[in-house]
Design an enzyme around this catalytic site. Structure first.
Site, PDB file in Angstrom:
ATOM      1  N   PRO A 144      26.364  37.189  50.206  1.00 51.32           N
ATOM      2  CA  PRO A 144      27.552  36.835  50.367  1.00 51.32           C
ATOM      3  C   PRO A 144      27.830  35.606  51.417  1.00 51.32           C
ATOM      4  CG  PRO A 144      27.379  38.932  51.306  1.00 51.32           C
ATOM      5  CD  PRO A 144      26.085  38.413  50.925  1.00 51.32           C
ATOM      6  N   GLU A 145      28.597  34.547  50.902  1.00 46.90           N
ATOM      7  CA  GLU A 145      28.921  33.375  51.806  1.00 46.90           C
ATOM      8  C   GLU A 145      30.201  33.428  52.455  1.00 46.90           C
ATOM      9  OE1 GLU A 145      27.872  29.675  49.997  1.00 46.90           O
ATOM     10  OE2 GLU A 145      26.623  30.603  48.635  1.00 46.90           O
TER      11      GLU A 145
ATOM     12  N   LYS B 167      29.729  33.764  58.385  1.00 44.26           N
ATOM     13  CA  LYS B 167      28.951  34.829  57.535  1.00 44.26           C
ATOM     14  C   LYS B 167      28.979  36.213  58.352  1.00 44.26           C
ATOM     15  CE  LYS B 167      26.363  31.567  54.753  1.00 44.26           C
ATOM     16  NZ  LYS B 167      25.062  31.080  54.493  1.00 44.26           N
TER      17      LYS B 167
ATOM     18  N   ARG C  27      15.401  25.508  48.227  1.00 41.29           N
ATOM     19  CA  ARG C  27      16.372  26.104  47.482  1.00 41.29           C
ATOM     20  C   ARG C  27      16.929  25.482  46.175  1.00 41.29           C
ATOM     21  NH1 ARG C  27      19.117  29.394  50.910  1.00 41.29           N
ATOM     22  NH2 ARG C  27      19.621  30.975  48.974  1.00 41.29           N
TER      23      ARG C  27
END
Length: 280
Positions: free
Chosen positions: A2-3, A59, A270
DNA sequence: ACCTACCTGGCC
DNA sequence: GGCCAGGTAGGT
């Protein structure tokens, strides 16, 4: 996983049902979650204390307790906080994920609700902190991407960094809340290549990026977050913000705007996708 | 700027 | 089997 938009969605889901109530019982199934101080101490500290507020910093979810102490959650990649009632738990599975799945921790409240912490990869974290004590990493946390940053501040901070803009957006010391999905989506919206050096962005590019971040994050919150695979809101439901994605995990597909094949690269380890025509 | 580690699971 | 995954800390 989750961001900022996902954590914010969960936060909003939890406020109504839980603020004003307190935990009456705590079950820790994964002792590593509360190491090194242990479940017993957490239970003693937490039980009977009214939840005064639930806030979000980047976050992190930050629960303010009656005596000024804090309960902090970070969901990392696969964490889920799912609300349910005891009755639902006993009957099993009215929610998408039955309580029988392996949760790491279960908080039972004094008014019949409970909150389960699921976390497939077990990277998630919980901290209990006495008043005024920072959680690990808090002091280094940059301003919140939605709540803490003026346009001029943002542009000044961009100018001071020579690193590539995409990893910079994801750096929680620089800006708190942006992760791999929304960094890519905001850069597409702003028409900026992820590999650009932050200090070389023009004023108008920096302006567009600031706007793009806000539009992207607010749109994602409106759609209750992106469910790529694991993410669920506090009611156990999927978000729909993935339907808005233009580039995230779409390498090799045609750009929705110009039809060019989207390019996938690796940046800072990433996966990163961008349109070689729309983004300069 | 690049590793590696921490974990589990889906997909090819 | 190998690679990938929404995150972050730690090391070189």
């Amino acid at each position: 996983m989750p961001e900022l938009p996902e954590v914010e969605t969960i936060r909003r889901d939890l406020v109504g049902p839980l603020v004003g109530h307190s935990v009456s019982h705590l079950e820790v199934r994964d002792p590593r979650l509360v190491a090194p101080r242990g479940a017993a101490l957490l239970e003693r500290s937490l039980c009977g204390q009214k939840w005064q507020a639930i806030e979000r910093k980047g976050k992190y979810l930050d629960v303010l307790l009656a005596d000024g102490s804090h309960l902090i959650f970070h969901l990392r990649m696969t964490g889920q906080l799912v609300l349910r009632s005891w009755k639902a738990a006993q009957q099993g599975g009215i929610l998408e994920k039955p309580l029988g799945s392996p949760y790491r921790m279960l908080l039972q409240f004094d008014h019949g609700f409970s909150l389960a912490f699921f976390d497939q990869r077990r990277f998630g974290e919980v901290f209990y902190l006495r008043p005024g004590r920072p959680w690990p990493g808090e002091k280094a946390l940059g301003p919140d991407a939605l709540n803490g940053l003026s346009r001029e501040d943002f542009i000044a901070r961009l100018k001071s960094k020579t690193t590539r803009v995409k990893p910079l957006l994801m750096d929680q010391h620089f800006l708190a809340g942006i992760g791999n999905i929304y960094a890519q989506e905001a850069l597409f919206r702003a028409g900026i290549r992820p590999t650009r050096r932050a200090h070389r962005l023009t004023r108008s590019e920096a302006d567009r990026l600031y706007d793009a971040l806000h539009v992207t994050l607010l749109g994602a919150i409106k759609h209750r977050g992106s469910t790529s695979r694991n993410y669920r809101d506090a009611l156990g439901h999927r978000g729909s913000a993935q339907d808005l994605h233009a580039v995230y995990r779409k390498g090799g597909q045609p750009c929705l705007r110009c039809g060019t094949t989207l390019r996938a690269i690796r940046l800072g380890g990433r996966g990163t996708v961008y349109c070689p025509v729309c983004q300069h």
